[in-house]
Design a protein around this motif. Structure first.
Motif, short mmCIF file in Angstrom:
data_model
loop_
_atom_site.label_atom_id
_atom_site.label_comp_id
_atom_site.label_asym_id
_atom_site.label_seq_id
_atom_site.Cartn_x
_atom_site.Cartn_y
_atom_site.Cartn_z
N ALA A 58 57.52 75.57 25.97
CA ALA A 58 57.08 74.55 25.12
C ALA A 58 57.92 74.09 23.90
N LEU A 59 58.82 74.89 23.48
CA LEU A 59 59.67 74.31 22.46
C LEU A 59 60.81 73.62 22.91
N VAL A 60 61.23 73.95 24.29
CA VAL A 60 62.14 72.94 24.91
C VAL A 60 61.56 71.39 25.23
N LEU A 61 60.28 71.51 25.82
CA LEU A 61 59.81 70.05 25.84
C LEU A 61 59.77 69.39 24.69
N HIS A 62 59.30 70.13 23.60
CA HIS A 62 59.09 69.48 22.26
C HIS A 62 60.44 68.78 21.60
N VAL A 63 61.61 69.66 21.74
CA VAL A 63 62.76 69.05 21.28
C VAL A 63 63.27 67.88 22.34
N GLY A 64 63.00 68.04 23.58
CA GLY A 64 63.45 67.30 24.69
C GLY A 64 62.79 65.70 24.40
N ARG A 65 61.51 65.91 24.15
CA ARG A 65 60.53 64.72 23.78
C ARG A 65 61.09 64.14 22.46
N TYR A 66 61.47 64.63 21.50
CA TYR A 66 62.13 64.18 20.35
C TYR A 66 63.26 63.50 20.50
N MET A 67 64.10 64.03 21.45
CA MET A 67 65.63 63.59 21.76
C MET A 67 65.35 62.40 22.35
N VAL A 68 64.23 62.05 23.57
CA VAL A 68 63.78 60.89 24.15
C VAL A 68 63.49 59.72 23.02
N LEU A 69 62.65 60.24 22.11
CA LEU A 69 62.21 59.03 21.00
C LEU A 69 63.58 58.74 20.36
N ARG A 70 64.31 59.66 20.02
CA ARG A 70 65.60 59.50 19.03
C ARG A 70 66.49 58.20 20.04
N LEU A 148 56.66 63.67 13.24
CA LEU A 148 57.71 64.37 13.99
C LEU A 148 59.13 63.91 13.27
N GLY A 149 59.97 64.86 13.11
CA GLY A 149 61.25 64.48 12.67
C GLY A 149 61.29 63.89 11.27
N SER A 150 62.38 63.35 10.94
CA SER A 150 62.60 62.99 9.70
C SER A 150 61.62 61.67 9.45
N TYR A 151 61.58 60.82 10.43
CA TYR A 151 60.60 59.63 10.18
C TYR A 151 59.39 60.03 10.12
N GLY A 152 59.12 61.03 10.96
CA GLY A 152 57.59 61.45 10.47
C GLY A 152 57.25 61.94 8.90
N THR A 153 58.39 62.31 8.37
CA THR A 153 58.23 63.03 7.04
C THR A 153 58.51 61.88 5.95
N ARG A 154 59.41 60.82 6.26
CA ARG A 154 59.69 59.81 5.54
C ARG A 154 58.60 58.76 5.48
N PHE A 155 58.14 58.37 6.54
CA PHE A 155 57.10 57.33 6.85
C PHE A 155 55.89 57.62 6.95
N ASP A 156 55.43 58.93 6.57
CA ASP A 156 54.16 59.22 6.70
C ASP A 156 53.18 58.51 6.18
N ARG A 157 52.18 57.84 6.82
CA ARG A 157 51.09 56.84 6.82
C ARG A 157 49.75 57.50 6.51
N THR A 158 49.61 58.73 6.26
CA THR A 158 48.42 59.24 5.94
C THR A 158 48.10 58.83 4.45
N PRO A 159 46.68 58.55 4.22
CA PRO A 159 46.34 58.01 3.00
C PRO A 159 46.73 59.16 1.72
N GLY A 160 47.55 58.23 0.85
CA GLY A 160 48.02 59.15 -0.45
C GLY A 160 49.30 59.76 -0.16
N ALA A 161 49.98 59.69 1.09
CA ALA A 161 51.23 60.14 1.19
C ALA A 161 52.35 59.62 0.29
N GLY A 162 53.09 60.43 -0.15
CA GLY A 162 54.07 59.98 -1.06
C GLY A 162 53.75 59.93 -2.35
N GLY A 163 52.66 60.29 -3.00
CA GLY A 163 52.26 60.54 -4.21
C GLY A 163 52.09 58.96 -4.76
N GLU A 164 52.08 59.00 -6.17
CA GLU A 164 51.98 57.57 -6.82
C GLU A 164 53.31 56.76 -6.55
#
Length: 389
Positions: A58-70, A148-164
């Motif tokens: 499962a971990l290999v599939l997760h990393v492989g999917r991330y690499m395809v997206l990258r 997922l990955g750095s984009y998932g953290t930097r561009f988080d679109r959940t309400p209120g993400a990133g604070g004020e």
């Protein structure tokens, strides 16, 4: 000398087409493997922690999917450089095997050998704009949605993400948390100012939502309005303050821009990027939206331009024999052109030069330069191999 005529699908074209394509694909594979290796070295631990997987498959599939997206993000960045270096490699083999000398001595001119480059350039141009306009935004969108990955953290679109966040608008300054999916404001603190920066009013509300036509509705809050001339004293007071359940205010804040606040223009889907580019004159990041809108069309010419320059320089500098100094000069030229393309786009993003100039100038100059050099090679005595005839 024979008259100039292209044979788009002749035997010579097919042979060169396979050779050029093979070298370009090999170089691109090497560049992508290197880029992915560096990416995983930086983000591997975080990626594994984000997966939440305990089993190795499962971990290999997760990393492989991330690499395809990258890959969708890396291909348009590396394809111009890969097309230059791949064709340069192919030209080196033509010199080493003396095939170019044999072809030229047989009467075929540089311009009559353009068909393979034109065909590959057309295909790679379509790949480039497909990645820029569809694959990259779609892949980044998946990473954002799944955090997922750095984009998932930097561009988080959940309400209120990133604070004020602080938002600077003409005559307004806003501090609020953002409800990105709803294109709304939460815990709003809005300051109304004059052009000179003098405070004329303040509004605080639990939530602000767009109504259309530049109007916003604010719920459950208070509003203070300063004196008419902005100068409080004992006779005119310090302004008026009141509570409200609902307040409507004209505000030059675009809901679509708010939804993508904090996301780089290059990662926004083409349809919405086009809307943002159309209203760029009234947006804080207007030059970036306009520049990346043009990039998604202008770079269809970029692989062709890079290959034309690589081919022309190779014929001029290593047409007769392969010398280390000449090889280094051509290779470094390719790297310099790759950097120049990025610098031009950056200058357009920051509004230092017009978006049209930042995006279209370099590809057109590359194509013009490559064709000009090949026309010079058409002239008798210009080709290095001519003396060997």
């Amino acid at each position: 000398m024979r008259s100039f005529a292209l044979v788009p699908f002749g035997a010579y074209t097919r042979i060169l087409l396979r050779a050029h394509a093979g070298h370009i694909v090999t170089v691109m594979a090497a560049l992508l493997m290197l880029a992915l290796t560096l990416d995983l070295a930086q983000r591997g631990e975080r990626l594994i922690a984000q997966s939440g997987q305990t089993s190795l498959p499962a971990l290999v599939l997760h990393v492989g999917r991330y690499m395809v997206l990258r890959l969708a993000d890396l291909i348009p960045v590396l394809l111009p450089l890969g097309s230059f270096m791949g064709l340069f490699w192919s030209e080196i083999t033509l010199t080493q095997t003396r095939e170019r000398v044999a072809v030229w001595n047989g009467g075929r001119t540089p311009l009559q050998s353009l068909a393979p480059i034109l065909l590959i350039g057309a295909v790679l141009g379509l790949v480039q704009i497909a990645c820029l306009g569809w694959l990259r935004p779609a892949a980044v969108g998946v990473q954002i949605a799944e955090r997922l990955g750095s984009y998932g953290t930097r561009f988080d679109r959940t309400p209120g993400a990133g604070g004020e966040r602080w938002i600077k608008l003409p005559d307004h300054l806003i501090r609020a948390r953002i409800d990105y999916p709803a294109r709304a404001l939460m815990d709003v603190d809005l300051f109304e100012t004059t052009r000179e920066g003098r405070l004329t009013g303040r509004l605080r509300a639990e939530r602000g939502e767009p109504l259309g036509d530049g109007r916003w509705r604010f719920d459950r809050g208070s509003r203070w309005t300063g004196p008419p001339d902005g100068v409080p004293d004992f006779t005119r007071g310090t302004g008026e303050a009141r509570w409200f359940d609902t307040e409507t205010l004209a505000l030059p804040l675009e809901p679509l821009w708010l939804a993508w606040l904090g996301v780089d223009a290059r990662h926004i889907p083409t349809g919405q990027l086009g809307e943002l580019a159309g209203m760029a004159h009234r947006l804080p990041d207007g030059p970036a939206y306009r520049t990346w809108w043009h990039v998604r069309f202008a770079q269809v010419l970029l692989p062709l331009g890079m290959m034309l320059v690589a081919s022309a320089l190779s014929m001029m500098m290593i047409g007769q024999r392969v010398a280390f100094g000449a090889m280094m000069a051509v290779g470094l030229t390719g790297y310099f052109l790759h950097v120049s393309i990025n610098i031009a786009v950056w200058l357009g993003e920051y509004g230092r030069i017009p978006a049209v100039v930042a995006t279209w100038l370099v590809p057109l100059v590359l194509i013009g330069t490559g064709l000009y050099l090949m026309l010079r090679l058409q002239q008798p005595g210009r080709r290095p191999a001519a003396a060997m005839a």
